[in-house]
Write a protein that holds these residues in place. Structure first.
Motif, PDB file in Angstrom:
ATOM      1  N   HIS A  35      -6.984  -9.114  52.099  1.00  9.15           N
ATOM      2  CA  HIS A  35      -7.215  -8.561  53.273  1.00  9.15           C
ATOM      3  C   HIS A  35      -6.458  -9.414  54.552  1.00  9.15           C
ATOM      4  O   HIS A  35      -6.124  -8.792  55.566  1.00  9.15           O
ATOM      5  CB  HIS A  35      -8.802  -8.710  53.704  1.00  9.15           C
ATOM      6  CG  HIS A  35      -9.388  -8.434  54.703  1.00  9.15           C
ATOM      7  ND1 HIS A  35      -9.184  -7.108  55.458  1.00  9.15           N
ATOM      8  CD2 HIS A  35     -10.203  -8.963  55.722  1.00  9.15           C
ATOM      9  CE1 HIS A  35      -9.874  -6.792  56.737  1.00  9.15           C
ATOM     10  NE2 HIS A  35     -10.459  -7.964  56.811  1.00  9.15           N
TER      11      HIS A  35
ATOM     12  N   GLN B 203      -3.324  -7.760  55.373  1.00  6.93           N
ATOM     13  CA  GLN B 203      -3.280  -6.627  55.903  1.00  6.93           C
ATOM     14  C   GLN B 203      -3.573  -6.814  57.277  1.00  6.93           C
ATOM     15  O   GLN B 203      -2.930  -6.049  58.196  1.00  6.93           O
ATOM     16  CB  GLN B 203      -4.473  -5.691  55.333  1.00  6.93           C
ATOM     17  CG  GLN B 203      -4.731  -4.354  56.076  1.00  6.93           C
ATOM     18  CD  GLN B 203      -3.529  -3.491  55.784  1.00  6.93           C
ATOM     19  OE1 GLN B 203      -3.101  -3.279  54.721  1.00  6.93           O
ATOM     20  NE2 GLN B 203      -2.976  -2.999  56.891  1.00  6.93           N
TER      21      GLN B 203
ATOM     22  N   ARG C 245     -13.772  -4.464  51.027  1.00  8.02           N
ATOM     23  CA  ARG C 245     -12.310  -4.600  51.583  1.00  8.02           C
ATOM     24  C   ARG C 245     -12.195  -3.098  52.116  1.00  8.02           C
ATOM     25  O   ARG C 245     -11.387  -2.965  53.099  1.00  8.02           O
ATOM     26  CB  ARG C 245     -11.239  -4.924  50.575  1.00  8.02           C
ATOM     27  CG  ARG C 245      -9.985  -5.143  51.188  1.00  8.02           C
ATOM     28  CD  ARG C 245      -9.163  -5.828  49.889  1.00  8.02           C
ATOM     29  NE  ARG C 245      -9.751  -6.952  49.357  1.00  8.02           N
ATOM     30  CZ  ARG C 245      -9.880  -7.113  48.139  1.00  8.02           C
ATOM     31  NH1 ARG C 245      -9.413  -5.927  47.186  1.00  8.02           N
ATOM     32  NH2 ARG C 245      -9.975  -8.121  47.515  1.00  8.02           N
TER      33      ARG C 245
ATOM     34  N   SER D 119     -11.709  -1.945  56.189  1.00  9.23           N
ATOM     35  CA  SER D 119     -10.469  -1.403  56.842  1.00  9.23           C
ATOM     36  C   SER D 119     -10.758  -0.280  57.535  1.00  9.23           C
ATOM     37  O   SER D 119      -9.868   0.134  58.513  1.00  9.23           O
ATOM     38  CB  SER D 119      -9.563  -1.043  55.503  1.00  9.23           C
ATOM     39  OG  SER D 119     -10.126   0.130  54.927  1.00  9.23           O
TER      40      SER D 119
END
Length: 526
Positions: free
Chosen positions: A92, A95, A438, A442
């Motif tokens: 994460h 990202q 997760r 997002s």
């Protein structure tokens, strides 16, 4: 008092004085020193060579000018250990870094697009509970309570920096007000309300307190010391399993902060100084690498909390929700609220309204006043949802909203698990749970902020750097199209949050403290 006059070669102050003062003196041109100061320095040089008590002054000055820092290897190992302990998600994190570098998230992207149509909610958009609700809803909620279908979740992971105007404290443990003859902490107050509900409805109401790496140990130790304030029903702590690693800011965010956000006007010389400082910070960000990991500090200064949205998924990750299912097999609903909302409790009528509607989430809102800042209930592009203050494209949009978010919500557990694409049976699969969290995270808005962090060099020297961190907020769940969300208007006595100690005077005068005393049963004092 008495004193002794020192003359000649003995007319010197203690070594500590020169350790403090000499760095500033050494930066001054010799020709600009006064005759008296030069003569003092000559005597000081001679004393360093002949007087034992002054013998280590030179080494002390070097430590003052160039203080030693913690070895990078040791600091790195400590940081890695903390990240592992507190549930750092490296996937994460990468990202978030990629989104920062690509411009998908950032200070400017916190806001909704400027062409967003933000309209105030209408009266028919909310269930008005300010004058009470029908008796059948009360009975529906009371029956659910008696069957053991409800638990309380108190969000207590924050450091309370607004409460103290900057200092980090465990707000949950602050004795904020005198109630029933004694100063009470926020936690004691919430447990007293749950004790009353348990007695009235012949149930043992489970109470969960969420924590973070900043608050878990103090809360755990304090509750043990106070013997859980005599609370007889299940009382569980939900330790944090999500933490963020701070990042080097991007030039794009630095420029937005300095050029687009409100700034104080300075005089000409002060402005030159500020421009010079900003130029140095830009050079630091470029040399360190934009959106790179910020690790050049003590480990705890490199970490940051990631917002109260994660406090609910943490229940899935740390096993607390599974433990609740073991204690209460018929558990169906959660009431989630902030630690600083002292007037909220498990109201059977509001619980019944949530059950009767059959939705996933029911959020409580209050009538907005001018001092209520941080967003509210609005229609965005026609969809009714809660909008955070950070997301407002124009500051004036917030002042047109009628309802303010109390951040108290009622949750249908099975529907929430379905939003994560999970079932009760999946909670034992840690990898699946982590991936589900997760995936949903997002889709949630990510708010980026720049925080000033101090790096202390020792001997009173420190630098201040702006670093990037992010957060996700629970109210943004209402933006997900697949979730069935409702909103209930509750009295201000119930929904008001105490974010600043300056609110306490008004909170006492308007009857809020008396209201809390009426819905709480504190443990008897021996």
């Amino acid at each position: 008092t008495c004193s002794e006059l020192l003359e000649g070669e003995d007319a010197l102050l203690p070594q500590g004085y020169y350790v403090m003062m000499m760095p500033a003196v050494m930066r001054v041109d010799v020709q600009s020193l006064t005759r008296q100061r030069r003569r003092e320095l000559v005597r000081l040089g001679a004393a360093c060579r002949t007087r034992p008590e002054m013998g280590n002054l030179v080494s002390a000055l070097f430590d003052r000018l160039l203080p030693a820092s913690e070895p990078e290897t040791a600091a790195g190992q400590n940081l890695a250990g903390l990240l592992g302990t507190y549930g750092f998600d490296a996937t994460h994190h990468e990202q978030i870094r990629a989104d920062l570098r690509s411009g998908r998230i950032g200070l400017a992207q916190n806001r909704l697009p400027t062409n967003s149509v933000i309209e105030d909610a209408e009266a028919e958009d909310v269930l008005d509970a300010t004058d009470g609700l029908p008796q059948e809803l009360f009975q529906l909620g009371a029956q659910s309570l008696k069957r053991g279908e409800v638990a309380v979740v108190t969000l207590a992971a924050g450091a309370g920096s607004r409460w103290t105007q900057g200092a980090g404290v465990v707000k949950a443990l602050h004795p904020f007000c005198k109630l029933a003859g004694r100063h009470r902490t926020f936690i004691e107050t919430h447990l007293a309300k749950s004790r009353r509900i348990s007695r009235l409805h012949e149930t043992a109401l489970p109470h969960v307190i969420t924590t973070s790496y900043l608050t878990h140990r103090p809360i755990e130790e304090y509750l043990a010391q106070e013997e859980n304030y005599g609370y007889q029903a299940p009382l569980l702590l939900s330790p944090g399993r999500s933490v963020g690693l701070r990042l080097i800011p991007t030039l794009r965010d630095l420029r937005f902060l300095w050029e687009e956000m409100p700034q104080q006007l300075l005089d000409q010389q002060a402005q030159k100084m500020r421009d010079s400082l900003r130029k140095a910070l830009v050079a630091w960000a470029l040399s360190s690498g934009e959106a790179g990991d910020y690790t050049d500090n003590t480990p705890l200064q490199c970490l940051h909390p990631v917002g109260h949205w994660y406090e609910i998924p943490n229940l899935l990750k740390n096993g607390v929700l599974g433990r609740l299912f073991e204690l209460r097999p018929h558990l169906k609903h959660l009431m989630i609220h902030n630690i600083d909302t002292p007037g909220t409790d498990v109201d059977p009528a509001l619980l019944g309204a949530h059950i009767a509607r059959g939705g996933c989430l029911t959020f409580e809102v209050i009538t907005r006043r001018i001092e209520d800042r941080g967003g509210g209930l609005a229609r965005v592009g026609g969809k009714l949802r809660l909008v955070e203050g950070l997301a407002m494209p124009r500051e004036q949009d917030e002042f047109r909203l009628s309802y303010y978010n109390s951040n108290t919500s009622w949750v249908d557990i099975d529907q929430l698990l379905a939003a994560f694409e999970l079932t009760r049976e999946d909670l034992s699969d840690t990898e699946r749970v982590a991936e589900a969290i997760r995936q949903l995270s997002s889709r949630m808005p990510t708010y980026v902020t720049l925080k000033d962090v101090k790096k202390r060099w020792g001997y009173g020297q420190e630098d201040v750097y702006p670093v990037t961190q992010f957060e996700k907020l629970w109210g943004d769940m209402t933006a997900l199209p697949e979730l069935n969300c409702a909103f209930a208007l509750v009295p201000r006595l119930r929904g008001q949050q105490l974010k600043d100690q300056a609110q306490l005077d008004g909170w006492l005068r308007d009857g809020s403290a008396e209201f809390v005393e009426g819905i709480a049963e504190f443990e008897a004092i021996d």
